[in-house]
Structures are given as C-alpha cells and as structure tokens.
Design a protein around this motif. Sequence first.
Motif, PDB file in Angstrom:
ATOM      1  N   THR A 180       0.863  -1.179   0.000  1.00 48.13           N
ATOM      2  CA  THR A 180       0.000   0.000   0.000  1.00 48.13           C
ATOM      3  C   THR A 180       0.902   1.233   0.000  1.00 48.13           C
ATOM      4  OG1 THR A 180      -1.841   1.116   1.107  1.00 48.13           O
ATOM      5  CG2 THR A 180      -0.261   0.034   2.518  1.00 48.13           C
ATOM      6  N   THR A 181       0.284   2.412   0.008  1.00 46.56           N
ATOM      7  CA  THR A 181       1.077   3.645  -0.002  1.00 46.56           C
ATOM      8  C   THR A 181       0.891   4.362   1.331  1.00 46.56           C
ATOM      9  OG1 THR A 181      -0.749   4.937  -0.865  1.00 46.56           O
ATOM     10  CG2 THR A 181       0.731   3.948  -2.491  1.00 46.56           C
ATOM     11  N   PRO A 182       1.858   5.167   1.738  1.00 43.14           N
ATOM     12  CA  PRO A 182       1.716   5.914   2.992  1.00 43.14           C
ATOM     13  C   PRO A 182       0.462   6.776   2.995  1.00 43.14           C
ATOM     14  CG  PRO A 182       3.961   6.102   2.177  1.00 43.14           C
ATOM     15  CD  PRO A 182       3.181   5.378   1.116  1.00 43.14           C
ATOM     16  N   GLU A 183       0.100   7.362   1.838  1.00 45.62           N
ATOM     17  CA  GLU A 183      -1.071   8.248   1.788  1.00 45.62           C
ATOM     18  C   GLU A 183      -2.349   7.461   2.077  1.00 45.62           C
ATOM     19  OE1 GLU A 183       1.232   8.056  -0.840  1.00 45.62           O
ATOM     20  OE2 GLU A 183       2.330   9.743   0.047  1.00 45.62           O
ATOM     21  N   ALA A 184      -2.488   6.309   1.416  1.00 46.12           N
ATOM     22  CA  ALA A 184      -3.696   5.498   1.599  1.00 46.12           C
ATOM     23  C   ALA A 184      -3.781   5.003   3.039  1.00 46.12           C
ATOM     24  CB  ALA A 184      -3.676   4.310   0.631  1.00 46.12           C
ATOM     25  N   TYR A 185      -2.645   4.580   3.578  1.00 48.61           N
ATOM     26  CA  TYR A 185      -2.642   4.044   4.937  1.00 48.61           C
ATOM     27  C   TYR A 185      -2.945   5.151   5.952  1.00 48.61           C
ATOM     28  CZ  TYR A 185      -1.342   1.224   8.920  1.00 48.61           C
ATOM     29  OH  TYR A 185      -1.376   0.535  10.102  1.00 48.61           O
ATOM     30  N   GLN A 186      -2.326   6.294   5.723  1.00 47.97           N
ATOM     31  CA  GLN A 186      -2.561   7.457   6.595  1.00 47.97           C
ATOM     32  C   GLN A 186      -4.038   7.818   6.622  1.00 47.97           C
ATOM     33  OE1 GLN A 186       0.035   9.894   7.918  1.00 47.97           O
ATOM     34  NE2 GLN A 186      -1.746  10.630   9.044  1.00 47.97           N
ATOM     35  N   LYS A 187      -4.679   7.736   5.459  1.00 43.12           N
ATOM     36  CA  LYS A 187      -6.081   8.109   5.357  1.00 43.12           C
ATOM     37  C   LYS A 187      -6.956   7.134   6.149  1.00 43.12           C
ATOM     38  CE  LYS A 187      -9.864   9.205   2.319  1.00 43.12           C
ATOM     39  NZ  LYS A 187     -10.742   8.405   3.205  1.00 43.12           N
ATOM     40  N   ARG A 188      -6.677   5.849   6.016  1.00 42.54           N
ATOM     41  CA  ARG A 188      -7.474   4.854   6.741  1.00 42.54           C
ATOM     42  C   ARG A 188      -7.286   5.008   8.247  1.00 42.54           C
ATOM     43  NH1 ARG A 188      -5.444  -0.369   3.857  1.00 42.54           N
ATOM     44  NH2 ARG A 188      -7.040  -1.536   4.967  1.00 42.54           N
ATOM     45  N   THR A 189      -6.058   5.315   8.645  1.00 43.31           N
ATOM     46  CA  THR A 189      -5.806   5.517  10.077  1.00 43.31           C
ATOM     47  C   THR A 189      -6.537   6.759  10.569  1.00 43.31           C
ATOM     48  OG1 THR A 189      -3.609   4.608   9.683  1.00 43.31           O
ATOM     49  CG2 THR A 189      -3.985   5.652  11.812  1.00 43.31           C
ATOM     50  N   GLN A 190      -6.458   7.830   9.748  1.00 49.27           N
ATOM     51  CA  GLN A 190      -7.105   9.088  10.138  1.00 49.27           C
ATOM     52  C   GLN A 190      -8.622   8.901  10.252  1.00 49.27           C
ATOM     53  OE1 GLN A 190      -5.187  12.008  10.802  1.00 49.27           O
ATOM     54  NE2 GLN A 190      -7.120  12.442  11.830  1.00 49.27           N
ATOM     55  N   ASP A 191      -9.207   8.130   9.328  1.00 47.04           N
ATOM     56  CA  ASP A 191     -10.654   7.865   9.382  1.00 47.04           C
ATOM     57  C   ASP A 191     -11.027   7.187  10.696  1.00 47.04           C
ATOM     58  OD1 ASP A 191     -10.923   8.969   6.937  1.00 47.04           O
ATOM     59  OD2 ASP A 191     -11.173   7.076   5.832  1.00 47.04           O
ATOM     60  N   MET A 192     -10.207   6.199  11.096  1.00 43.43           N
ATOM     61  CA  MET A 192     -10.481   5.503  12.355  1.00 43.43           C
ATOM     62  C   MET A 192     -10.355   6.467  13.532  1.00 43.43           C
ATOM     63  SD  MET A 192      -8.193   2.541  14.205  1.00 43.43           S
ATOM     64  CE  MET A 192      -6.926   3.740  14.610  1.00 43.43           C
ATOM     65  N   VAL A 193      -9.314   7.308  13.495  1.00 50.32           N
ATOM     66  CA  VAL A 193      -9.091   8.261  14.585  1.00 50.32           C
ATOM     67  C   VAL A 193     -10.251   9.258  14.674  1.00 50.32           C
ATOM     68  CG1 VAL A 193      -7.599  10.161  15.344  1.00 50.32           C
ATOM     69  CG2 VAL A 193      -6.579   8.009  14.582  1.00 50.32           C
ATOM     70  N   ASP A 194     -10.695   9.752  13.499  1.00 50.54           N
ATOM     71  CA  ASP A 194     -11.793  10.725  13.492  1.00 50.54           C
ATOM     72  C   ASP A 194     -13.067  10.137  14.090  1.00 50.54           C
ATOM     73  OD1 ASP A 194     -10.089  12.506  12.357  1.00 50.54           O
ATOM     74  OD2 ASP A 194     -10.827  12.236  10.295  1.00 50.54           O
ATOM     75  N   LYS A 195     -13.298   8.859  13.808  1.00 46.07           N
ATOM     76  CA  LYS A 195     -14.550   8.234  14.257  1.00 46.07           C
ATOM     77  C   LYS A 195     -14.525   7.818  15.714  1.00 46.07           C
ATOM     78  CE  LYS A 195     -16.555   5.853  10.257  1.00 46.07           C
ATOM     79  NZ  LYS A 195     -16.330   4.566   9.601  1.00 46.07           N
ATOM     80  N   TYR A 196     -13.409   7.291  16.192  1.00 45.04           N
ATOM     81  CA  TYR A 196     -13.456   6.552  17.453  1.00 45.04           C
ATOM     82  C   TYR A 196     -12.562   7.095  18.565  1.00 45.04           C
ATOM     83  CZ  TYR A 196     -15.648   3.236  14.285  1.00 45.04           C
ATOM     84  OH  TYR A 196     -16.464   2.664  13.354  1.00 45.04           O
ATOM     85  N   THR A 197     -12.070   8.333  18.413  1.00 45.78           N
ATOM     86  CA  THR A 197     -11.227   8.883  19.475  1.00 45.78           C
ATOM     87  C   THR A 197     -12.070   9.140  20.723  1.00 45.78           C
ATOM     88  OG1 THR A 197      -9.689   9.847  17.915  1.00 45.78           O
ATOM     89  CG2 THR A 197      -9.731  10.817  20.116  1.00 45.78           C
ATOM     90  N   VAL A 198     -11.570   8.675  21.872  1.00 46.74           N
ATOM     91  CA  VAL A 198     -12.318   8.881  23.114  1.00 46.74           C
ATOM     92  C   VAL A 198     -11.673   9.951  24.002  1.00 46.74           C
ATOM     93  CG1 VAL A 198     -13.518   6.664  23.206  1.00 46.74           C
ATOM     94  CG2 VAL A 198     -11.171   6.819  24.072  1.00 46.74           C
ATOM     95  N   ARG A 199     -10.384  10.175  23.852  1.00 48.60           N
ATOM     96  CA  ARG A 199      -9.705  11.213  24.630  1.00 48.60           C
ATOM     97  C   ARG A 199      -8.330  11.415  24.011  1.00 48.60           C
ATOM     98  NH1 ARG A 199      -9.426   6.430  27.546  1.00 48.60           N
ATOM     99  NH2 ARG A 199      -7.318   5.760  28.038  1.00 48.60           N
ATOM    100  N   THR A 200      -7.603  12.405  24.524  1.00 54.86           N
ATOM    101  CA  THR A 200      -6.218  12.561  24.072  1.00 54.86           C
ATOM    102  C   THR A 200      -5.292  12.476  25.274  1.00 54.86           C
ATOM    103  OG1 THR A 200      -6.324  14.962  24.237  1.00 54.86           O
ATOM    104  CG2 THR A 200      -6.816  14.012  22.085  1.00 54.86           C
ATOM    105  N   GLU A 201      -4.059  12.148  25.003  1.00 52.85           N
ATOM    106  CA  GLU A 201      -3.100  12.004  26.095  1.00 52.85           C
ATOM    107  C   GLU A 201      -1.823  12.762  25.793  1.00 52.85           C
ATOM    108  OE1 GLU A 201      -2.202   8.088  27.476  1.00 52.85           O
ATOM    109  OE2 GLU A 201      -4.244   7.749  28.166  1.00 52.85           O
ATOM    110  N   THR A 202      -1.126  13.114  26.848  1.00 51.78           N
ATOM    111  CA  THR A 202       0.135  13.863  26.848  1.00 51.78           C
ATOM    112  C   THR A 202      -0.057  15.250  26.227  1.00 51.78           C
ATOM    113  OG1 THR A 202       1.144  13.248  24.727  1.00 51.78           O
ATOM    114  CG2 THR A 202       1.424  11.702  26.558  1.00 51.78           C
ATOM    115  N   ASP A 203       0.955  16.086  26.377  1.00 55.31           N
ATOM    116  CA  ASP A 203       0.830  17.443  25.818  1.00 55.31           C
ATOM    117  C   ASP A 203       0.920  17.429  24.292  1.00 55.31           C
ATOM    118  OD1 ASP A 203       3.317  16.567  26.387  1.00 55.31           O
ATOM    119  OD2 ASP A 203       4.110  18.475  27.115  1.00 55.31           O
ATOM    120  N   GLN A 204       1.286  16.271  23.706  1.00 56.51           N
ATOM    121  CA  GLN A 204       1.245  16.186  22.242  1.00 56.51           C
ATOM    122  C   GLN A 204      -0.156  15.855  21.733  1.00 56.51           C
ATOM    123  OE1 GLN A 204       4.415  13.695  20.551  1.00 56.51           O
ATOM    124  NE2 GLN A 204       5.385  13.795  22.552  1.00 56.51           N
ATOM    125  N   LYS A 205      -1.112  15.703  22.658  1.00 57.93           N
ATOM    126  CA  LYS A 205      -2.506  15.411  22.288  1.00 57.93           C
ATOM    127  C   LYS A 205      -2.616  14.189  21.368  1.00 57.93           C
ATOM    128  CE  LYS A 205      -4.676  19.419  23.829  1.00 57.93           C
ATOM    129  NZ  LYS A 205      -3.853  19.354  25.064  1.00 57.93           N
TER     130      LYS A 205
END
Length: 180
Positions: free
Chosen positions: A57-82
């Motif tokens: 796969t490509t970094p762009e496609a993989y990044q997008k799938r990861t970002q989609d999951m993060v956008d949908k299912y994030t419950v909180r953030t941690e550390t000062d890097q959020k």
Amino acid sequence: MSAIQPPTSRYWWKQPLDRVEGTWIAIALVWCLIMFFMMPYWHIFGKQNLANEAFRTTPEAYQKRTQDMVDKYTVRTETDQKIPVVHPPAGSDVYLIARLWQWWPLLELEQGKTYRLHLMSMDWLHGFSLQPENINIEVHPGYDHIVTLTPTGAGTFGIVCNEYCGINHHNMASKIYVVP
Ligand SMILES: [Cu+2]
C-alpha cells in the motif's frame, strides 16, 4: 593423555570409541534430532506463530485509513502532544502508524475480542515489539502488515521500536490499552 602433553600414541584416533564417549555422542545426536523435529511440530501445534498477512500500500492510503479511524473513534487525548486514544468497535480493523519517532495513535482494545491490527511504517524500517508479550514484527514502509490478535488479559501493554531507526529511536515507545 592430557590436552597439554602430546598424545603418547601417534595414532590415537585409531583407538576404539570408549563406551561412555559413544553414549554421549548418541545422547547428543538424539537430542539434536528432537530439537530439529520440534521446530516443524511447534510451528504447527505450538500456537505461538502470529496469524499475519501483508499487502502493498502507499503511505497516503494508509494514513487516510488511520485518520478515518481516529476521526470516528477517538475517546480522549493524552500527553501534551494530544495523541488520540482510539477505542474502535470490537472485532474491527485497527490501525497503527510507525514513523520517526512515534507510534500513532494510542489504541484501546477490549479484552477477549479479536481485532485485525494493521501496522505500517511511513518512512523506513521500524520494529513492533509488544511487551511483555514478546510479539515482534518488522514494520516496513510500503506494506500494510496485518496481525489478527485477541488480547487475553486486560492492562497496559508496552510497544517499543526494536529496529534501530535513528537518533530518537529510544523514544519510540508507546502502549496499547486493553480494557475488560
Ligand atoms: Cu523506530
């Protein structure tokens, strides 16, 4: 005969094999054969091999799938890097990005549920090492590595990069939460 003095008989290797020596050679040979055949046996029956697959796969496609999951299912953030903590639905595909020098995002999984864990590097070779489970996977750029896993215990599991990847390699650590 000692190992320091030369042997008294020049043709010492023609002496017949001592029974004790022969016995030890036989024991060593049998043990070698047991260990040799344990390798294929344990590969099939040992339940220690990862159920994994890899696809290009490509970094762009993989990044997008990861970002989609993060956008949908994030419950909180941690550390000062959020860094987002993502709690995807049980049984789903979950994504983890390896890059210089971080694992992203933080995953929160449910105990006893089976997930397809995707791993990919955005730059170069990293190593996914899950502690204290002793699961090790080389994470290459350009390949989506998928491990089917079922967390059997709750708690916090450590992830470290175990392929030297540059000046901040030692900081490339993260964790996976497993909740009951
Ligand atoms: Cu790394």
